[in-house]
Design a protein around this motif. Structure first.
Motif, PDB file in Angstrom:
ATOM      1  N   GLU A 156       0.828  -1.201   0.000  1.00 40.15           N
ATOM      2  CA  GLU A 156       0.000   0.000   0.000  1.00 40.15           C
ATOM      3  C   GLU A 156       0.865   1.256   0.000  1.00 40.15           C
ATOM      4  N   THR A 157       0.472   2.242  -0.810  1.00 42.88           N
ATOM      5  CA  THR A 157       1.097   3.566  -0.831  1.00 42.88           C
ATOM      6  C   THR A 157      -0.005   4.613  -0.839  1.00 42.88           C
ATOM      7  N   LYS A 158       0.376   5.873  -0.771  1.00 38.15           N
ATOM      8  CA  LYS A 158      -0.637   6.931  -0.789  1.00 38.15           C
ATOM      9  C   LYS A 158      -1.310   7.061  -2.158  1.00 38.15           C
ATOM     10  N   VAL A 162       0.865  -0.948  -4.897  1.00 41.89           N
ATOM     11  CA  VAL A 162       1.869  -1.431  -5.834  1.00 41.89           C
ATOM     12  C   VAL A 162       1.692  -2.938  -5.969  1.00 41.89           C
ATOM     13  N   ASP A 163       1.590  -3.433  -7.203  1.00 38.88           N
ATOM     14  CA  ASP A 163       1.340  -4.861  -7.396  1.00 38.88           C
ATOM     15  C   ASP A 163       2.431  -5.711  -6.751  1.00 38.88           C
ATOM     16  N   LEU A 191       2.615   3.693 -13.066  1.00 35.24           N
ATOM     17  CA  LEU A 191       3.926   3.177 -12.661  1.00 35.24           C
ATOM     18  C   LEU A 191       4.866   4.317 -12.300  1.00 35.24           C
ATOM     19  N   LYS A 192       4.866   5.367 -13.084  1.00 35.73           N
ATOM     20  CA  LYS A 192       5.783   6.486 -12.826  1.00 35.73           C
ATOM     21  C   LYS A 192       5.495   7.149 -11.485  1.00 35.73           C
ATOM     22  N   ARG A 193       4.224   7.255 -11.119  1.00 33.88           N
ATOM     23  CA  ARG A 193       3.883   7.832  -9.818  1.00 33.88           C
ATOM     24  C   ARG A 193       4.492   7.007  -8.686  1.00 33.88           C
ATOM     25  N   TYR A 194       4.378   5.688  -8.808  1.00 31.37           N
ATOM     26  CA  TYR A 194       4.945   4.818  -7.772  1.00 31.37           C
ATOM     27  C   TYR A 194       6.465   4.953  -7.709  1.00 31.37           C
ATOM     28  N   GLY A 207      11.512   0.790 -12.187  1.00 35.33           N
ATOM     29  CA  GLY A 207      10.097   0.581 -12.448  1.00 35.33           C
ATOM     30  C   GLY A 207       9.915  -0.391 -13.597  1.00 35.33           C
ATOM     31  N   MET A 208       9.006  -1.355 -13.435  1.00 31.85           N
ATOM     32  CA  MET A 208       8.803  -2.396 -14.439  1.00 31.85           C
ATOM     33  C   MET A 208       7.309  -2.562 -14.695  1.00 31.85           C
ATOM     34  N   LEU A 209       6.893  -2.359 -15.936  1.00 35.04           N
ATOM     35  CA  LEU A 209       5.503  -2.559 -16.338  1.00 35.04           C
ATOM     36  C   LEU A 209       5.395  -3.904 -17.037  1.00 35.04           C
TER      37      LEU A 209
END
Length: 250
Positions: A156-158, A162-163, A191-194, A207-209
């Motif tokens: 969990e993040t704000k 995140v998967d 993804l970029k936000r995370y 970061g990996m999509l």
């Protein structure tokens, strides 16, 4: 009796019909002008309006407004729903004890009531879902990258969950976002936000999509932002159009 409809009942008629439905374990749907009061972990009040009410035999109670797919007020299963008269109005009261909550709906005008004696013992089964992708990745992280190790699933993040939060063979954090359909620019933004969030405390985060496919524009945008793409083509959908990107993704 499978379905029984009662049009414009007065409060007494409504309460009698609702009590019979609850006693027999039927599903009750009500079209009414009503106001709703909630007490529990917080408190709230919904002024009068035309709404659809659903009461199920397991104690689930839902209040739907004319738009939107989510109920505006609800009570999950495990409690009780009862009908009664109060000051000339019919009232539906849904409540449970753990935690202590109540949703009280005062019916100012009942347009119609439907009793549905439903029987359904089937179990919904999905195939080819995003959940299956998650399970596959969790059991086979090396399919994304040799030496990749999953640290946490759905962290969990704000900005949401995140998967996968993982680390690579060098110990560098890797944020993994998984999509069941063809990757889009909206998925890139997510993804970029995370990654930006975790970069505030660790400059080396990756970061990996992960998706069945991606357009050239999405791949280029990922590369330009130092983000990565992993294709899991075996999870591509059979439904025509389900994996197709929007025009803005090209």
């Amino acid at each position: 009796m499978v379905v029984q409809r009662l049009d414009a009942p007065d409060p007494g008629e409504f309460v009698a019909a609702a009590k019979h439905a609850f006693r027999d374990g039927a599903v009750l749907t009500v079209q009414a002008r009503c106001e709703v009061e909630y007490e529990g972990r917080t408190s709230g009040y919904l002024d009068e309006g035309d709404r659809l009410l659903v009461a199920k035999p397991d104690g689930t109670f839902l209040v739907h407004q004319p738009t939107g797919h989510k109920p505006v007020n609800w009570m999950p299963g495990g409690g009780t729903v009862e009908a009664r008269e109060s000051e000339g109005d019919a009232v539906l009261l849904a409540r449970r004890t753990n935690p202590s909550e109540r949703v009280e709906t005062r019916l100012l005008e009942v347009y119609g009531v439907t009793r549905f004696d439903a029987e359904d013992g089937a179990t919904y089964e999905e195939s080819g879902t995003e959940a299956e992708m998650h399970e596959y990745i969790q059991n086979n992280p090396g399919e994304l990258e040799d030496g990749l190790r999953i640290v946490e699933h759905e962290r969990e993040t704000k900005y949401g969950f995140v998967d996968f939060y993982a680390v690579d063979s060098d110990g560098t954090p890797v944020v993994v976002e998984v999509k069941r359909i063809q990757a889009t620019l909206n998925h890139f933004d997510q993804l970029k936000r995370y990654v930006d969030l975790y970069s505030e405390t660790n400059e080396d985060v990756r970061g990996m999509l992960v998706a069945p496919s991606a357009s050239e524009r999405v791949l280029r945008t990922l590369r330009d932002n130092d983000l990565e793409f992993v294709e899991l083509a075996e999870f591509g959908l059979d439904a025509k159009g389900a994996t197709e990107a929007k025009l803005t993704d090209f």
